[in-house]
Design a protein around this motif. Sequence first.
Motif, PDB file in Angstrom:
ATOM      1  N   PHE A 105       1.912 -10.250   8.346  1.00  0.00           N
ATOM      2  CA  PHE A 105       1.356 -11.461   7.754  1.00  0.00           C
ATOM      3  C   PHE A 105      -0.010 -11.190   7.134  1.00  0.00           C
ATOM      4  O   PHE A 105      -0.282 -11.610   6.012  1.00  0.00           O
ATOM      5  CB  PHE A 105       1.240 -12.560   8.811  1.00  0.00           C
ATOM      6  CG  PHE A 105       0.803 -13.881   8.244  1.00  0.00           C
ATOM      7  CD1 PHE A 105       1.730 -14.775   7.746  1.00  0.00           C
ATOM      8  CD2 PHE A 105      -0.540 -14.225   8.184  1.00  0.00           C
ATOM      9  CE1 PHE A 105       1.333 -15.983   7.198  1.00  0.00           C
ATOM     10  CE2 PHE A 105      -0.947 -15.426   7.648  1.00  0.00           C
ATOM     11  CZ  PHE A 105      -0.010 -16.313   7.153  1.00  0.00           C
ATOM     12  N   TYR A 106      -0.872 -10.470   7.859  1.00  0.00           N
ATOM     13  CA  TYR A 106      -2.248 -10.304   7.398  1.00  0.00           C
ATOM     14  C   TYR A 106      -2.330  -9.359   6.205  1.00  0.00           C
ATOM     15  O   TYR A 106      -2.992  -9.653   5.216  1.00  0.00           O
ATOM     16  CB  TYR A 106      -3.112  -9.787   8.538  1.00  0.00           C
ATOM     17  CG  TYR A 106      -4.569  -9.650   8.150  1.00  0.00           C
ATOM     18  CD1 TYR A 106      -5.377 -10.774   7.999  1.00  0.00           C
ATOM     19  CD2 TYR A 106      -5.140  -8.399   7.919  1.00  0.00           C
ATOM     20  CE1 TYR A 106      -6.702 -10.655   7.636  1.00  0.00           C
ATOM     21  CE2 TYR A 106      -6.465  -8.280   7.554  1.00  0.00           C
ATOM     22  CZ  TYR A 106      -7.247  -9.404   7.416  1.00  0.00           C
ATOM     23  OH  TYR A 106      -8.557  -9.288   7.058  1.00  0.00           O
ATOM     24  N   SER A 110      -0.863 -12.632   3.666  1.00  0.00           N
ATOM     25  CA  SER A 110      -2.169 -13.264   3.520  1.00  0.00           C
ATOM     26  C   SER A 110      -2.896 -12.772   2.274  1.00  0.00           C
ATOM     27  O   SER A 110      -3.513 -13.562   1.553  1.00  0.00           O
ATOM     28  CB  SER A 110      -3.017 -12.990   4.767  1.00  0.00           C
ATOM     29  OG  SER A 110      -4.275 -13.603   4.645  1.00  0.00           O
ATOM     30  N   ASN A 111      -2.824 -11.472   2.012  1.00  0.00           N
ATOM     31  CA  ASN A 111      -3.503 -10.930   0.836  1.00  0.00           C
ATOM     32  C   ASN A 111      -2.893 -11.441  -0.461  1.00  0.00           C
ATOM     33  O   ASN A 111      -3.573 -11.508  -1.491  1.00  0.00           O
ATOM     34  CB  ASN A 111      -3.446  -9.397   0.869  1.00  0.00           C
ATOM     35  CG  ASN A 111      -4.399  -8.817   1.893  1.00  0.00           C
ATOM     36  OD1 ASN A 111      -5.338  -9.488   2.315  1.00  0.00           O
ATOM     37  ND2 ASN A 111      -4.153  -7.595   2.319  1.00  0.00           N
ATOM     38  N   ILE A 114      -3.475 -15.979  -0.596  1.00  0.00           N
ATOM     39  CA  ILE A 114      -4.767 -16.558  -0.953  1.00  0.00           C
ATOM     40  C   ILE A 114      -4.987 -16.568  -2.465  1.00  0.00           C
ATOM     41  O   ILE A 114      -5.339 -17.603  -3.040  1.00  0.00           O
ATOM     42  CB  ILE A 114      -5.903 -15.825  -0.222  1.00  0.00           C
ATOM     43  CG1 ILE A 114      -5.842 -16.164   1.283  1.00  0.00           C
ATOM     44  CG2 ILE A 114      -7.270 -16.207  -0.791  1.00  0.00           C
ATOM     45  CD1 ILE A 114      -6.845 -15.417   2.116  1.00  0.00           C
ATOM     46  N   GLU A 145     -12.028 -16.814   5.549  1.00  0.00           N
ATOM     47  CA  GLU A 145     -10.759 -16.146   5.257  1.00  0.00           C
ATOM     48  C   GLU A 145     -10.144 -15.581   6.531  1.00  0.00           C
ATOM     49  O   GLU A 145      -8.936 -15.703   6.770  1.00  0.00           O
ATOM     50  CB  GLU A 145     -10.960 -15.030   4.229  1.00  0.00           C
ATOM     51  CG  GLU A 145      -9.665 -14.329   3.858  1.00  0.00           C
ATOM     52  CD  GLU A 145      -9.874 -13.238   2.835  1.00  0.00           C
ATOM     53  OE1 GLU A 145      -8.888 -12.541   2.517  1.00  0.00           O
ATOM     54  OE2 GLU A 145     -11.010 -13.082   2.334  1.00  0.00           O
ATOM     55  N   ASN A 146     -10.977 -14.960   7.369  1.00  0.00           N
ATOM     56  CA  ASN A 146     -10.489 -14.426   8.639  1.00  0.00           C
ATOM     57  C   ASN A 146      -9.979 -15.544   9.538  1.00  0.00           C
ATOM     58  O   ASN A 146      -8.950 -15.402  10.214  1.00  0.00           O
ATOM     59  CB  ASN A 146     -11.607 -13.660   9.360  1.00  0.00           C
ATOM     60  CG  ASN A 146     -11.890 -12.320   8.714  1.00  0.00           C
ATOM     61  OD1 ASN A 146     -11.178 -11.909   7.803  1.00  0.00           O
ATOM     62  ND2 ASN A 146     -12.924 -11.652   9.164  1.00  0.00           N
ATOM     63  N   SER A 149      -6.594 -16.824   8.286  1.00  0.00           N
ATOM     64  CA  SER A 149      -5.557 -15.830   8.572  1.00  0.00           C
ATOM     65  C   SER A 149      -5.182 -15.852  10.047  1.00  0.00           C
ATOM     66  O   SER A 149      -3.997 -15.816  10.405  1.00  0.00           O
ATOM     67  CB  SER A 149      -6.040 -14.432   8.175  1.00  0.00           C
ATOM     68  OG  SER A 149      -6.323 -14.357   6.799  1.00  0.00           O
ATOM     69  N   LEU A 152      -3.268 -19.147  10.922  1.00  0.00           N
ATOM     70  CA  LEU A 152      -1.886 -19.092  10.441  1.00  0.00           C
ATOM     71  C   LEU A 152      -1.036 -18.174  11.308  1.00  0.00           C
ATOM     72  O   LEU A 152       0.118 -18.491  11.623  1.00  0.00           O
ATOM     73  CB  LEU A 152      -1.857 -18.630   8.983  1.00  0.00           C
ATOM     74  CG  LEU A 152      -2.374 -19.631   7.944  1.00  0.00           C
ATOM     75  CD1 LEU A 152      -2.417 -18.992   6.565  1.00  0.00           C
ATOM     76  CD2 LEU A 152      -1.499 -20.876   7.907  1.00  0.00           C
ATOM     77  N   CYS A 153      -1.607 -17.049  11.719  1.00  0.00           N
ATOM     78  CA  CYS A 153      -0.843 -16.099  12.538  1.00  0.00           C
ATOM     79  C   CYS A 153      -0.466 -16.713  13.885  1.00  0.00           C
ATOM     80  O   CYS A 153       0.717 -16.766  14.251  1.00  0.00           O
ATOM     81  CB  CYS A 153      -1.653 -14.821  12.759  1.00  0.00           C
ATOM     82  SG  CYS A 153      -1.750 -13.731  11.322  1.00  0.00           S
ATOM     83  N   VAL A 222      -5.266 -11.121  17.350  1.00  0.00           N
ATOM     84  CA  VAL A 222      -5.858 -11.061  16.014  1.00  0.00           C
ATOM     85  C   VAL A 222      -7.149 -10.253  15.993  1.00  0.00           C
ATOM     86  O   VAL A 222      -7.707 -10.018  14.924  1.00  0.00           O
ATOM     87  CB  VAL A 222      -6.102 -12.472  15.449  1.00  0.00           C
ATOM     88  CG1 VAL A 222      -4.801 -13.239  15.330  1.00  0.00           C
ATOM     89  CG2 VAL A 222      -7.093 -13.250  16.301  1.00  0.00           C
ATOM     90  N   ILE A 227     -10.723  -9.914  13.284  1.00  0.00           N
ATOM     91  CA  ILE A 227     -11.192 -11.293  13.392  1.00  0.00           C
ATOM     92  C   ILE A 227     -12.104 -11.368  14.609  1.00  0.00           C
ATOM     93  O   ILE A 227     -11.701 -11.012  15.715  1.00  0.00           O
ATOM     94  CB  ILE A 227     -10.018 -12.270  13.508  1.00  0.00           C
ATOM     95  CG1 ILE A 227      -9.213 -12.238  12.196  1.00  0.00           C
ATOM     96  CG2 ILE A 227     -10.499 -13.681  13.808  1.00  0.00           C
ATOM     97  CD1 ILE A 227      -7.997 -13.120  12.193  1.00  0.00           C
TER      98      ILE A 227
END
Length: 279
Positions: A105-106, A110-111, A114, A145-146, A149, A152-153, A222, A227
């Motif tokens: 995901f990250y 995620s990249n 966004i 942003e972190n 992310s 969402l995770c 995370v 994070i």
Amino acid sequence: MLLAILALFIVWIYYRSSAGVNYHWRWAETFELLTTSRADGSLPYFFQGLLSTLRLTIWGMVLALLFGTLLGLARHSRSVIFNAPATAFIQLVRNIPPLVFVFIFYFFISNQLIPLLGLEALLREHNGNINLLQATLFGPSYLWENLISGVLCVGLLSSAYIGEIVRAGLQNVPKGQWEAAETLGLSRWSKYRDVIAPQVITTITPPLAGQTISLIKDSSIVALISIQELTFVGTEMANSSGLIFEIWLIVGLAYFILCFSLSLIFSRIEKKSQRYLQR
């Protein structure tokens, strides 16, 4: 009795570590490190990590409850249009290791997500001028942003399990209750609000409490994607100071306090819901 046994075990471990292990506890240095403010006058690093964990937990739980409830309703639906996608998502998330899901995901979704949503200016190019409410709810702007992310995770991971909890709660309502609501001529909203929801909430509160507590503990995953929550902060502080045992014992205690407090809250909710049904 269990607490007394646990206390005796901790005392025994402390005694054996002092007598049989050549390790000198440095609690004074540890508490000084934990309570020392940063150079810019902000909160100590440890408490910033604790607040970040609270934000991840709160927003992650909000997302998990909302999306998980929709998944549960979709799984309970007889329509293939709603049931099939919900089933596919739940089975996909539940059968992938959480660590693998977080990395996928990250580093990929995620990249790409966004920029696709046009959030680069808000999350990556923000000027940093935020008010107190924004700082309290979302933290420093350069970490938004972190935070998103991470939320969402952990939120999507938990939503899959909450979806199954909600589905099981709906199926546990006796068929006669559904038929009685239909016979009374209640609207769909009134039927769910006044008849179905109270029974479902009473049924799902214990497993929901367990899943919420798991979300707090799962938020530590995370830390692997940098994070800055409690586990990440604890790792950096322990490695930089050499206070390995002291730091990690305090981190574990912080998680225990968070999880135990949440279990007490859910216990009160369960009692209130049971009293509501008995009226």
